[in-house]
Design an enzyme around this catalytic site. Structure first.
Site, short mmCIF file in Angstrom:
data_model
loop_
_atom_site.label_atom_id
_atom_site.label_comp_id
_atom_site.label_asym_id
_atom_site.label_seq_id
_atom_site.Cartn_x
_atom_site.Cartn_y
_atom_site.Cartn_z
N ASP A 1 -1.95 -3.46 5.88
CA ASP A 1 -0.69 -3.59 5.17
C ASP A 1 0.23 -2.54 5.79
O ASP A 1 -0.23 -1.59 6.42
CB ASP A 1 -0.91 -3.33 3.68
CG ASP A 1 0.39 -3.34 2.91
OD1 ASP A 1 1.17 -4.29 3.05
OD2 ASP A 1 0.63 -2.35 2.19
N ASP B 1 3.59 -0.91 4.17
CA ASP B 1 4.11 0.11 3.26
C ASP B 1 3.03 0.60 2.31
O ASP B 1 2.43 -0.17 1.58
CB ASP B 1 5.29 -0.47 2.47
CG ASP B 1 6.34 -1.05 3.40
OD1 ASP B 1 6.68 -0.39 4.40
OD2 ASP B 1 6.80 -2.18 3.15
#
Length: 179
Positions: free
Chosen positions: A12, A14
């Site tokens: 991922d 953020d």
């Protein structure tokens, strides 16, 4: 003759590779390039994984573009900033809002399936590392080994295969499983 299928690590963006912006206890993506800050140990962890021959990919939901809160160009500049600092091979972005017309918004596995098809990746031999329940859900749905980066703002809804406190610890687990 085509190359043999490879292993990948999906991250991922953020809250995993770069710091999420926390407001009122909830994580948000950085709104501007100036707000991008790498997570501690990200450079070294990803360099170790890359040196082991793993394909490194980012799979990120970016619904703020569809909501009109940020521009696609701003997100693409943040992705380029990240790729200039980390040995990332591919970035897969879901620009959609979650809904019935979208097959890629995590926890759906569409981004991982698309990257696997495009880059000859064996998902059952790959990994998903993330800080949100959606990341773990997408990894599980794609058949990946899932690693949750523990935080104070989210709890996985599906049990991750492993829980870690840092990217260095995630890299250690991945490298042990690949040896």
């Amino acid at each position: 003759m085509s190359a043999s299928p490879r292993r990948a690590v999906f991250f991922d963006r953020d809250g995993t590779l770069n710091r999420a912006v926390i407001r009122e206890g909830r994580p948000y993506p950085p709104a501007r390039l100036e707000d991008m800050v790498l997570m501690p140990g990200a450079v070294e962890a990803l360099r170790r994984l890359k040196a082991a021959g793993l394909f490194l990919a980012v799979a990120t939901n970016q619904p703020d573009v569809a909501k009109g809160l940020t521009s696609r160009a701003a997100v693409e500049s943040m992705n380029a900033w990240l790729a200039a600092r980390l040995p990332i091979d591919h970035v897969e972005v879901c620009w959609c809002l979650e809904g019935p017309d979208c097959k890629c918004y995590k926890p759906l596995p569409g981004m991982l399936f698309d990257a696997a098809a495009r880059h000859n990746i064996r998902l059952d031999q790959s990994f998903m590392v993330g800080d949100r329940w959606r990341d773990i859900g997408a990894g599980k749905a794609a058949g990946c080994f899932t690693i949750w980066l523990r935080n104070d703002y989210d709890t996985p809804r599906a049990e991750p295969d492993r829980t870690v406190s840092s990217l260095a610890e995630a890299a250690d687990i991945i490298l042990q499983r690949c040896s």
